[in-house]
Structure formats: C-alpha cells, structure tokens
Design a protein around this motif. Structure first.
Motif, PDB file in Angstrom:
ATOM      1  N   PHE A  22       0.816  -1.213   0.000  1.00 25.97           N
ATOM      2  CA  PHE A  22       0.000   0.000   0.000  1.00 25.97           C
ATOM      3  C   PHE A  22       0.851   1.265   0.000  1.00 25.97           C
ATOM      4  CE2 PHE A  22      -3.603  -2.686   1.583  1.00 25.97           C
ATOM      5  CZ  PHE A  22      -4.466  -2.372   0.554  1.00 25.97           C
ATOM      6  N   ARG A  23       1.987   1.206   0.704  1.00 24.31           N
ATOM      7  CA  ARG A  23       2.844   2.396   0.749  1.00 24.31           C
ATOM      8  C   ARG A  23       3.618   2.582  -0.559  1.00 24.31           C
ATOM      9  NH1 ARG A  23       5.658   6.050   4.343  1.00 24.31           N
ATOM     10  NH2 ARG A  23       7.170   7.085   3.015  1.00 24.31           N
ATOM     11  N   ASN A  37       8.786   9.136   6.860  1.00 24.31           N
ATOM     12  CA  ASN A  37       9.813   8.785   5.891  1.00 24.31           C
ATOM     13  C   ASN A  37       9.949   7.264   5.839  1.00 24.31           C
ATOM     14  OD1 ASN A  37      11.535   7.934   8.003  1.00 24.31           O
ATOM     15  ND2 ASN A  37      12.358  10.007   8.241  1.00 24.31           N
ATOM     16  N   ASP A  38      10.844   6.773   5.009  1.00 22.32           N
ATOM     17  CA  ASP A  38      10.915   5.329   4.765  1.00 22.32           C
ATOM     18  C   ASP A  38      11.184   4.522   6.032  1.00 22.32           C
ATOM     19  OD1 ASP A  38      10.376   5.611   2.093  1.00 22.32           O
ATOM     20  OD2 ASP A  38      12.467   5.618   1.469  1.00 22.32           O
ATOM     21  N   LEU A  42       8.769   1.844   8.062  1.00 24.84           N
ATOM     22  CA  LEU A  42       9.183   0.475   8.393  1.00 24.84           C
ATOM     23  C   LEU A  42       8.978   0.192   9.878  1.00 24.84           C
ATOM     24  CD1 LEU A  42      12.427   0.076   6.240  1.00 24.84           C
ATOM     25  CD2 LEU A  42      10.145  -0.858   5.794  1.00 24.84           C
ATOM     26  N   LEU A  43       9.161   1.214  10.720  1.00 24.71           N
ATOM     27  CA  LEU A  43       8.892   1.054  12.147  1.00 24.71           C
ATOM     28  C   LEU A  43       7.396   0.843  12.397  1.00 24.71           C
ATOM     29  CD1 LEU A  43      11.218   3.708  13.876  1.00 24.71           C
ATOM     30  CD2 LEU A  43      11.557   1.220  13.675  1.00 24.71           C
ATOM     31  N   LEU A  44       6.548   1.510  11.597  1.00 27.47           N
ATOM     32  CA  LEU A  44       5.103   1.304  11.704  1.00 27.47           C
ATOM     33  C   LEU A  44       4.747  -0.134  11.351  1.00 27.47           C
ATOM     34  CD1 LEU A  44       2.203   2.433  12.061  1.00 27.47           C
ATOM     35  CD2 LEU A  44       2.251   3.004   9.623  1.00 27.47           C
ATOM     36  N   PHE A 156      -1.632   7.266   9.923  1.00 30.07           N
ATOM     37  CA  PHE A 156      -0.279   7.747  10.220  1.00 30.07           C
ATOM     38  C   PHE A 156       0.419   8.404   9.032  1.00 30.07           C
ATOM     39  CE2 PHE A 156      -0.875   5.405  14.036  1.00 30.07           C
ATOM     40  CZ  PHE A 156       0.033   5.931  14.950  1.00 30.07           C
ATOM     41  N   ASP A 157       0.029   8.073   7.809  1.00 29.96           N
ATOM     42  CA  ASP A 157       0.739   8.602   6.646  1.00 29.96           C
ATOM     43  C   ASP A 157      -0.017   9.705   5.918  1.00 29.96           C
ATOM     44  OD1 ASP A 157       3.296   8.221   5.815  1.00 29.96           O
ATOM     45  OD2 ASP A 157       2.902   6.443   4.608  1.00 29.96           O
TER      46      ASP A 157
END
Length: 305
Positions: A22-23, A37-38, A42-44, A156-157
């Motif tokens: 999705f991202r 940011n990337d 990835l932490l999400l 979050f995004d």
C-alpha cells in the motif's frame, strides 16, 4: 524455528507485505506528501507485526487444551515451549510494538494516536481470554484488527499531512484504503468462521460457543455460503463501477482470474463442506484471496492512464 512457528511467521510476512504494498505500490505514486519517511514507515510495519505476533502467542497460551485435541502434532506451548517463556515473549513483543507506536505518534505530533496500538494489543488479549468464547464476537474482533492494519496506514501517513488544499485528494486515497480494509474484513471474518469449523472438537471440549457448535457443521456451511456471496457481489460491483468505466482492463482480468474465480470456487465448495480437511482447504483458499486482493492495488496503480 519453533518460535517462528509460534508467532505464525507466514501470516506476519503477509501482513508486512500488505502494508508495504500500500505504501510503495500505491501511496508513493499519488503525488502527495506523506507524514512518515521510509525508515519511520518500516517502524510502523514492525510495530504492527510485533503486536500481531504477541496476539498469536497469547492465543496459543490460552488454547493449550483445545490445541491438544485439534492439532496435537503442532502444539508448541506446553510442549517444546514453556508457558513461562511464551508469556515473556508475549510481554516483550507488546512492549516493543506499543513503544514504537508511541514514538511514531509523537513523530507525527499526534501522541494520542498511541492508544491505537494499546487498543489493538488489548483486543488481542481479550480475544484470547474472553471474546473467543462469545459466538461471532471473537471472529469480528480478529477481522476488524486486520482491517485496522490497513486503515492505520492512512491514519499515520495521510491524516497528519491533510490540509484544506488537499482534502479532496486525501479523502479519495483514504476511501481506497477503506475499500480494501472492508474487503480484508469480510474475507477474514468468513475465514475465522471456517477455522472455527476446523476446530470444533477442541472448542467444544473447552466450552467455547462458536457458530459451528451452536448451529452444527451443516448449517454453518450454509451460513459460510451466504456470507461468501457478499464479497462476490462486491467484487462484481467494484469491477463494473470503477475498473470497467475507467477502462482498466488488465485490472479487470486480474480480479476476475485471481480474486473472483477463487471466491466463486470457495462459494461452491462451501455449500457441502463437512470435514476438517474441506474447511482447512477453504481457509487456505481465502488466505490466497486476501493476498491477491491486496496485490490488486499494484495492478490498478501501474495500469491506469
């Protein structure tokens, strides 16, 4: 390897892949500024995966009696993994997952959003300890959490970067994520009922009131058939309303072959399903449908004008 099996690493890989698709297969191509940011994204993904892994662990801890009947050759907690070790792993996974969620919530300057991760962890705990024993409630909770793992991407995004000038664009993007979240919810809700039909013997021994125990296997198969009609009709409607009208014919072929056809196959097979083997087969088919359904966003993104 036993700990990877305990946390259902195949399902966690599917969850992570879904969020990455999705991202990087959708939102990155929409000409909008994203909040994370990337490495933060990835932490999400990692936070979501760790909390989901903790959910599998706590479920196995409380399912020891049922697993001894349903899948004695695959039971881990109480055999190759001690209950104490499983509890320690559960606590550790949740602490890291919720901690990452707290950090990310502060990154986007929405500290209250950390409660989403706490809510998910709490739901998975209460599912394992209480909700699983309430007819359909446990199925709903598990399916809702999967849908939430899609919606959390938008929360979050997209949401933190939404302002008056881009509200309409962000609303469209969020509505697309919502469409996929609804699809994931429906398929996983049905799959959870199918898994209950697989586990009917162990659940009955534990006193868990699932739909197959209340209605019986034959009636439950008919309920599954009726529920499967819903995503079948929704996919038909989606293809006709959005893809055909926008002349996205490759996406139409993709959905017809890899999503709708397996759904129709499952629909037919569910009507007379009776054995554990037949329900397990249906469960695996629905997992495949979820995967190809999520990946359809790639086809739509890369084939549109």
């Amino acid at each position: 390897m036993k700990y990877l099996s305990l946390v259902r690493y195949q399902n966690l890989i599917l969850l992570a892949l879904m969020q990455l698709v999705f991202r990087y297969g959708f939102l990155e191509h929409e000409m909008v500024v994203l909040a994370l940011n990337d490495w933060q994204y990835l932490l999400l993904v990692l936070a979501t995966v760790l909390i989901a892994a903790a959910g599998y662990v706590i479920n196995d801890i409380f399912d020891q009696e049922a697993d001894a009947i349903n899948r004695p050759n695959h039971q881990l907690v109480g055999k190759s993994i001690s209950e104490t070790a499983a509890y320690n792993l559960y606590v550790g996974l949740n602490l890291i997952g919720v901690g990452l969620g707290f950090y990310l919530s502060n990154v986007i300057e929405k500290p209250s959003f950390a409660t989403i991760f706490i809510f998910i962890a709490a739901c998975l705990y209460f599912y394992a300890t209480t909700l699983k024993g309430i007819i359909l409630v446990g199925n709903f909770v598990v399916a809702f959490i999967l849908a939430l793992s899609v919606l959390i991407i938008g929360v979050f995004d997209l949401y933190p970067m939404t302002f008056h000038g881009n509200q309409n664009q962000m609303r469209v993007l969020f509505s697309i994520l919502t469409d996929y979240a609804v699809f994931a919810f429906l398929i996983n809700f049905i799959r959870e009922i199918i898994k209950d039909a697989e586990d009917v013997k162990g659940d009955f021994n534990q006193g868990i009131q699932t739909l197959p125990i209340i209605l019986g296997i034959n009636r439950t198969a008919k309920v599954i058939f009726g529920l499967l009609l819903i995503p079948v009709l929704l996919v038909f409607w989606y293809i006709n309303t959005y893809l055909m009208q926008n002349e996205l014919y490759l996406a139409v072929i993709y959905l017809l072959v890899l999503v709708l056809s397996p759904l129709l196959y499952s629909l037919v097979k569910s009507w007379n399903a009776k054995t554990i083997k037949e329900f397990h087969h249906l469960s695996q088919i629905l997992k495949i449908i979820i995967f190809f359904g999520i990946c359809s966003i790639l086809v739509i993104t890369y084939t549109r004008p």
